[in-house]
Motif scaffolding. Sequence first.
Motif, PDB file in Angstrom:
ATOM      1  N   GLU A  97      -3.463 -44.961 -33.219  1.00 50.64           N
ATOM      2  CA  GLU A  97      -3.345 -43.538 -33.547  1.00 50.64           C
ATOM      3  C   GLU A  97      -4.551 -42.755 -33.032  1.00 50.64           C
ATOM      4  N   TYR A  98      -5.736 -43.364 -33.089  1.00 49.48           N
ATOM      5  CA  TYR A  98      -6.938 -42.699 -32.580  1.00 49.48           C
ATOM      6  C   TYR A  98      -6.855 -42.558 -31.054  1.00 49.48           C
ATOM      7  N   ALA A  99      -6.413 -43.612 -30.383  1.00 54.11           N
ATOM      8  CA  ALA A  99      -6.275 -43.567 -28.922  1.00 54.11           C
ATOM      9  C   ALA A  99      -5.330 -42.444 -28.516  1.00 54.11           C
ATOM     10  N   LYS A 100      -4.259 -42.295 -29.237  1.00 52.45           N
ATOM     11  CA  LYS A 100      -3.298 -41.224 -28.946  1.00 52.45           C
ATOM     12  C   LYS A 100      -3.934 -39.849 -29.158  1.00 52.45           C
ATOM     13  N   SER A 101      -4.754 -39.730 -30.208  1.00 54.68           N
ATOM     14  CA  SER A 101      -5.335 -38.434 -30.551  1.00 54.68           C
ATOM     15  C   SER A 101      -6.346 -37.934 -29.524  1.00 54.68           C
ATOM     16  N   ILE A 102      -7.018 -38.851 -28.810  1.00 53.10           N
ATOM     17  CA  ILE A 102      -8.022 -38.415 -27.825  1.00 53.10           C
ATOM     18  C   ILE A 102      -7.493 -38.491 -26.395  1.00 53.10           C
ATOM     19  N   GLY A 103      -6.232 -38.834 -26.252  1.00 52.26           N
ATOM     20  CA  GLY A 103      -5.627 -38.884 -24.922  1.00 52.26           C
ATOM     21  C   GLY A 103      -6.105 -40.042 -24.076  1.00 52.26           C
ATOM     22  N   ALA A 104      -6.385 -41.167 -24.701  1.00 49.92           N
ATOM     23  CA  ALA A 104      -6.843 -42.351 -23.964  1.00 49.92           C
ATOM     24  C   ALA A 104      -5.720 -42.913 -23.106  1.00 49.92           C
ATOM     25  N   LYS A 105      -6.109 -43.493 -21.963  1.00 50.73           N
ATOM     26  CA  LYS A 105      -5.142 -44.104 -21.058  1.00 50.73           C
ATOM     27  C   LYS A 105      -5.029 -45.609 -21.264  1.00 50.73           C
ATOM     28  N   ALA A 106      -5.950 -46.159 -22.065  1.00 56.11           N
ATOM     29  CA  ALA A 106      -5.929 -47.610 -22.302  1.00 56.11           C
ATOM     30  C   ALA A 106      -6.598 -47.922 -23.633  1.00 56.11           C
ATOM     31  N   VAL A 107      -6.263 -49.084 -24.169  1.00 52.81           N
ATOM     32  CA  VAL A 107      -6.938 -49.616 -25.361  1.00 52.81           C
ATOM     33  C   VAL A 107      -7.381 -51.035 -25.027  1.00 52.81           C
ATOM     34  N   ALA A 108      -8.452 -51.473 -25.681  1.00 52.67           N
ATOM     35  CA  ALA A 108      -8.963 -52.814 -25.410  1.00 52.67           C
ATOM     36  C   ALA A 108      -9.406 -53.474 -26.696  1.00 52.67           C
ATOM     37  N   HIS A 109      -9.290 -54.796 -26.728  1.00 51.70           N
ATOM     38  CA  HIS A 109      -9.823 -55.567 -27.858  1.00 51.70           C
ATOM     39  C   HIS A 109     -10.388 -56.873 -27.328  1.00 51.70           C
ATOM     40  N   GLY A 110     -11.223 -57.500 -28.133  1.00 50.40           N
ATOM     41  CA  GLY A 110     -11.953 -58.680 -27.686  1.00 50.40           C
ATOM     42  C   GLY A 110     -11.329 -60.002 -28.053  1.00 50.40           C
ATOM     43  N   SER A 111     -10.036 -60.011 -28.341  1.00 56.13           N
ATOM     44  CA  SER A 111      -9.372 -61.262 -28.716  1.00 56.13           C
ATOM     45  C   SER A 111      -9.370 -62.259 -27.565  1.00 56.13           C
ATOM     46  N   THR A 112      -9.467 -63.520 -27.922  1.00 54.85           N
ATOM     47  CA  THR A 112      -9.290 -64.587 -26.938  1.00 54.85           C
ATOM     48  C   THR A 112      -7.801 -64.915 -26.862  1.00 54.85           C
ATOM     49  N   GLY A 113      -7.456 -65.927 -26.128  1.00 48.41           N
ATOM     50  CA  GLY A 113      -6.047 -66.301 -26.015  1.00 48.41           C
ATOM     51  C   GLY A 113      -5.635 -67.374 -26.998  1.00 48.41           C
ATOM     52  N   ASP A 158      -8.176 -62.216 -20.605  1.00 49.65           N
ATOM     53  CA  ASP A 158      -7.721 -62.120 -19.212  1.00 49.65           C
ATOM     54  C   ASP A 158      -8.623 -62.881 -18.241  1.00 49.65           C
ATOM     55  N   LEU A 159      -9.932 -62.850 -18.489  1.00 48.63           N
ATOM     56  CA  LEU A 159     -10.881 -63.513 -17.592  1.00 48.63           C
ATOM     57  C   LEU A 159     -11.154 -64.967 -17.984  1.00 48.63           C
ATOM     58  N   LYS A 160     -10.587 -65.388 -19.114  1.00 46.45           N
ATOM     59  CA  LYS A 160     -10.754 -66.761 -19.604  1.00 46.45           C
ATOM     60  C   LYS A 160     -12.237 -67.140 -19.697  1.00 46.45           C
ATOM     61  N   LEU A 161     -12.999 -66.259 -20.331  1.00 44.38           N
ATOM     62  CA  LEU A 161     -14.444 -66.427 -20.379  1.00 44.38           C
ATOM     63  C   LEU A 161     -14.889 -67.378 -21.476  1.00 44.38           C
ATOM     64  N   SER A 162     -15.893 -68.159 -21.165  1.00 45.81           N
ATOM     65  CA  SER A 162     -16.547 -68.986 -22.183  1.00 45.81           C
ATOM     66  C   SER A 162     -17.642 -68.158 -22.831  1.00 45.81           C
ATOM     67  N   ARG A 163     -18.101 -68.600 -23.973  1.00 48.60           N
ATOM     68  CA  ARG A 163     -19.182 -67.912 -24.656  1.00 48.60           C
ATOM     69  C   ARG A 163     -20.430 -67.839 -23.769  1.00 48.60           C
ATOM     70  N   GLN A 164     -20.730 -68.934 -23.082  1.00 52.08           N
ATOM     71  CA  GLN A 164     -21.919 -68.981 -22.240  1.00 52.08           C
ATOM     72  C   GLN A 164     -21.821 -68.002 -21.075  1.00 52.08           C
ATOM     73  N   GLU A 165     -20.627 -67.853 -20.517  1.00 53.32           N
ATOM     74  CA  GLU A 165     -20.445 -66.896 -19.415  1.00 53.32           C
ATOM     75  C   GLU A 165     -20.672 -65.461 -19.893  1.00 53.32           C
ATOM     76  N   GLU A 166     -20.229 -65.161 -21.095  1.00 47.59           N
ATOM     77  CA  GLU A 166     -20.475 -63.831 -21.658  1.00 47.59           C
ATOM     78  C   GLU A 166     -21.973 -63.585 -21.832  1.00 47.59           C
ATOM     79  N   ILE A 167     -22.665 -64.586 -22.364  1.00 49.49           N
ATOM     80  CA  ILE A 167     -24.109 -64.466 -22.587  1.00 49.49           C
ATOM     81  C   ILE A 167     -24.852 -64.234 -21.276  1.00 49.49           C
ATOM     82  N   GLU A 168     -24.504 -64.990 -20.252  1.00 50.78           N
ATOM     83  CA  GLU A 168     -25.171 -64.856 -18.953  1.00 50.78           C
ATOM     84  C   GLU A 168     -24.941 -63.461 -18.363  1.00 50.78           C
ATOM     85  N   TYR A 169     -23.733 -62.934 -18.521  1.00 53.69           N
ATOM     86  CA  TYR A 169     -23.422 -61.595 -18.020  1.00 53.69           C
ATOM     87  C   TYR A 169     -24.282 -60.549 -18.729  1.00 53.69           C
ATOM     88  N   LEU A 170     -24.367 -60.636 -20.048  1.00 54.03           N
ATOM     89  CA  LEU A 170     -25.118 -59.647 -20.822  1.00 54.03           C
ATOM     90  C   LEU A 170     -26.608 -59.727 -20.515  1.00 54.03           C
TER      91      LEU A 170
END
Length: 399
Positions: free
Chosen positions: A104-120, A147-159
């Motif tokens: 509902e918030y995404a709709k209210s601000i006219g967002a074109k996409a939504v994202a969440h951090g769930s794994t598969g 989508d990127l099938k990231l491991s925890r360590q890969e996320e840490i290295e990126y950050l």
Amino acid sequence: MKKIVLAYSGGLDTTFCALHLSRDLGYEVHAVIVNTGGFSEEELKAIETRANGLGVASFHILDVVETYYEEVIKYLVFGNVLKNQTYPLSVSAERILQAKSLAEYAKSIGAKAVAHGSTGAGNDQVRFDMIFQTIVPDIEIITPIRDLKLSRQEEIEYLKKHGVAMNFEKAAYSINKGIWGTSVGGKETLTSSDYLPEEAWPTQVTEHDPKELTLTFVQGELIAVNGKKFESPTAAIQEVQAQAAPYGIGRDIHVGDTIIGIKGRVGFEAAAPLIIIKGHQLLEKHTLTKWQLFWKNQLAEFYGNHLHEGHYLDPVMRNLEAFLADTQTFVNGDVRVMLHPYRFTLLGITSENDLMSNKFGSYGEMNKGYTAEDVKGFTRILGNQTSIFHKVNNSDEAN
């Protein structure tokens, strides 16, 4: 730049998502945290500071505690919903409301996409996606970790590469707190045999002397605790939690079937939900008829399962909520509960709507509404068809 609404918690996964969506995908990121009663003011301030440090376009807190109660928790109480007779749907119910609020918030601000951090690997990805594709079907759903099938360590290295400073040490136990309970996951819950150790539980046992609580319900809703009335049932829930949690009440491990077809274990700490549900259920045993109780049990179990699996927006859920609410008209009265370390005892109820009234007789002793001859005739009629069946079919049981 296209606007994207990110379900943001401030943890490793959503921190990665915030940076990746803006730096790599070019989105204008609007980070949103949906508060369902699990955050203190200090925690919310820290999460906001972290989000702003990532360069998000905006950070917004959606406080939906009252909405959560009115649209979800209330019906879980009316239905005495415990998944597999154990789990009060602490996280699954919360995720439904969070996803709905984000859409509902995404709709209210006219967002074109939504994202969440769930794994598969879990249930949340299904719950979020199902709500999003129903409320905002034209908005793209992006899930970088999945989508990127990231491991925890890969996320840490990126950050680290992008200069993000945060505590990258993995906590021994993952904690998800909300007004309707706290989940606890750790190495023990990944097994079928091990129980969580004492130190894993967020609330430690500090109370040891028995204490009595009186819960007051009006039309199925908790309005007072120990005679103290609250403006909202959410405040009453929090009061029960404050009184009971220090006893270690409401701890358990739920074993269930995930939406995606595997079994899983999760620890939970839910003193208030369990006490309220069991107290409400006892009051219903006294104030509802046999067939009201029977159909409530059948339909409430379906309601809980359907909610757990993400089908909150199925119109049948509104039909079931109407039924559950209608059954609560005479669910009024006080329930006395005794608190002990690690357990509680339901002592009894007092209600003007109590159907266990001595005006009509005392069970096993006497009656005031019929004669012995009435019972004989009733019994003969009640068993008539069974008797005819055995006579017609020459059943050995009838000889």
